[in-house]
Design a protein around this motif. Structure first.
Motif, PDB file in Angstrom:
ATOM      1  N   ASP A   1      63.451  45.005  38.567  1.00  0.00           N
ATOM      2  CA  ASP A   1      64.889  45.061  39.219  1.00  0.00           C
ATOM      3  C   ASP A   1      65.417  44.021  40.063  1.00  0.00           C
ATOM      4  N   ARG A   2      64.727  42.909  40.118  1.00  0.00           N
ATOM      5  CA  ARG A   2      65.039  41.692  40.798  1.00  0.00           C
ATOM      6  C   ARG A   2      66.342  41.252  40.505  1.00  0.00           C
ATOM      7  N   GLN A   3      67.503  41.248  41.357  1.00  0.00           N
ATOM      8  CA  GLN A   3      68.866  40.627  40.717  1.00  0.00           C
ATOM      9  C   GLN A   3      68.771  39.119  40.854  1.00  0.00           C
ATOM     10  N   ALA A   4      69.524  38.591  39.807  1.00  0.00           N
ATOM     11  CA  ALA A   4      69.380  36.872  39.933  1.00  0.00           C
ATOM     12  C   ALA A   4      70.882  36.345  39.377  1.00  0.00           C
ATOM     13  N   THR A   5      71.161  35.286  39.648  1.00  0.00           N
ATOM     14  CA  THR A   5      72.334  34.297  39.013  1.00  0.00           C
ATOM     15  C   THR A   5      72.085  33.096  38.887  1.00  0.00           C
ATOM     16  N   GLY A   6      72.742  32.622  37.936  1.00  0.00           N
ATOM     17  CA  GLY A   6      72.545  31.071  37.679  1.00  0.00           C
ATOM     18  C   GLY A   6      73.278  30.425  36.674  1.00  0.00           C
ATOM     19  N   PHE A   7      73.357  29.293  36.138  1.00  0.00           N
ATOM     20  CA  PHE A   7      73.564  28.789  35.372  1.00  0.00           C
ATOM     21  C   PHE A   7      73.033  27.660  34.376  1.00  0.00           C
ATOM     22  N   SER A   8      73.398  27.262  33.378  1.00  0.00           N
ATOM     23  CA  SER A   8      72.822  26.158  32.483  1.00  0.00           C
ATOM     24  C   SER A   8      73.867  25.426  31.792  1.00  0.00           C
ATOM     25  N   MET A   9      73.448  24.123  31.470  1.00  0.00           N
ATOM     26  CA  MET A   9      74.618  23.311  30.817  1.00  0.00           C
ATOM     27  C   MET A   9      73.713  22.437  30.008  1.00  0.00           C
TER      28      MET A   9
END
Length: 406
Positions: free
Chosen positions: A317-325
């Motif tokens: 349940d470790r929350q994360a956010t990010g992006f890829s391109m």
């Protein structure tokens, strides 16, 4: 001269697979260096996961779509099934599960391989660059992580000389659709139908489907909702159009407020923005805010997102956010500085003494350190079609004569 077409066919690459050659290859490496410089300068630690892993770990947080995009093969050492990565984020989740403490930032760049292209003319071997923040569940204001990612994207675009106005950000939030489905008791089959209609932007069919669906008008509102770009974004823009049970739901209120906050921030950094709460391509993976960034030049229409990002749940349940391109999509929008090409005069090279040849090595190194391309020919015909100068022996000393002064 006859050309053996049978032999030529052996050189064909699979559909969606292409060489990156010459200038584009140089641009790719320049982009790689420039973008990684920005990411690491912001505290994102560089990681380089392997191209292939066991599917047991590669699939642990993969949805069905990602599984279908993954080539599979058998490990000849032990017979276990391995996957050729189609996305790097699952590998970052594995790394964070082993090493992550508190708020952890990671960045990466590497090629991924897909069974099918993304879009009509998409590559199956894109060069994926990304940034991820793990441990945001410890933050009181979780949207602050997405705000920092938008700032990071703006800095990345600045670094490669592109204007922020060339980019359009589409903001969504999967929690709104999830809560509406829970509030109205929508079955799995109906959820799948709604998602398919949203994806196709099939408003007439959606309108007909929602007429006999519990809470159907709420789901229709999601498809028709747009942000009035002449006004400051507000959570009320969407909430006021929902049913009483939906507009008073705490999770939906929080989600709308998060959207409004992110939209304001995108506008403040100088990119155009819109809202699409029916963007559910990562529905079984994302847990909150999502955003897609599109190239927005005036001379072409972009149907595939350059950047895809959003919030997700990792291990324990470790929350994360990010992006890829896919940085290959940027190759046509960046320029390299023109090379100064110097050619060593072949006749002078052949007639030079050993001392002069030793001095030539020093002269070539000096010119290369100054950024010139210096070609030491292997024969008299080993000469590029475009050169800027010739390195001659003048009175026993090597010197450059510019083309035109010869």
């Amino acid at each position: 001269m006859l050309i053996d077409m049978t032999a030529k066919n052996h050189w064909l690459l699979p559909d969606g697979v292409a060489d990156v050659l010459f200038t584009h290859a140089q641009k790719q490496e320049s982009l790689r260096d420039a973008l990684l410089f920005v990411l690491t300068a912001h505290g994102y630690r560089l990681v380089a996961p392997p191209l292939i892993e066991y599917t047991d770990t590669l699939y642990r947080h993969a949805d069905d779509k990602l599984k279908r995009q993954t080539f599979k093969l058998i490990d000849q050492l032990n017979g276990r099934t391995m996957g050729l990565r189609a996305d790097i984020t699952p590998q970052i989740i594995r790394i964070d599960a082993q090493l992550g403490v508190g708020i952890s930032r990671y960045c990466y760049i590497g090629q991924v391989v897909k069974t099918l292209p993304t879009g009509l003319f998409g590559l199956r071997t894109p060069m994926q660059l990304g940034a991820e923040i793990f441990g945001i569940d410890a933050l009181d204001d979780k949207v602050v992580a997405e705000l920092s990612l938008v700032e990071l994207l703006a800095d990345l675009f600045d670094e490669i000389g592109m204007k922020r106005t060339q980019f359009h950000v589409d903001v969504g939030h999967v929690a709104i659709f999830q809560r509406l489905c829970a509030l109205h008791g929508i079955s799995k089959d109906d959820v799948d139908t709604l998602m398919s209609l949203y994806d196709k932007k099939a408003l007439p069919e959606l309108n007909a489907f929602c007429q006999n669906l519990a809470g159907g008008m709420d789901f229709l509102v999601l498809a028709k909702h747009t942000l009035d770009m002449t006004k400051a974004p507000s959570a009320d823009n969407l909430l006021n159009k929902l049913s009483p049970i939906a507009k008073t739901d705490g999770a939906i209120i929080d989600a709308c407020q998060e959207i409004a906050t992110l939209v304001r921030h995108v506008k403040n950094v100088g990119m155009t923005v819109s809202i699409d709460v029916t963007e559910l391509s990562g529905y079984h993976y994302h847990t909150g805010l999502v955003f897609n960034v599109y190239l927005n030049p005036t001379d072409t229409v972009q149907t595939q997102a350059l950047v895809r990002g959003g919030r997700f749940r990792a291990i324990d349940d470790r929350q994360a956010t990010g992006f890829s391109m896919d940085i290959n999509r940027l190759l046509d929008f960046v320029e390299l500085e023109a090379d100064t090409v110097i050619w060593v005069a072949f006749d002078d090279l052949q007639n030079a003494s050993q001392a002069q040849k030793d001095d030539l090595i020093t002269q070539i190194k000096t010119l290369q350190d100054e950024g010139c391309v210096v070609i030491k020919p292997l024969s008299a015909t080993d000469k590029p079609t475009q050169i800027d100068g010739v390195l001659h022996l003048d009175d026993g000393v090597w010197s450059v004569r510019l083309v035109g002064d010869e």
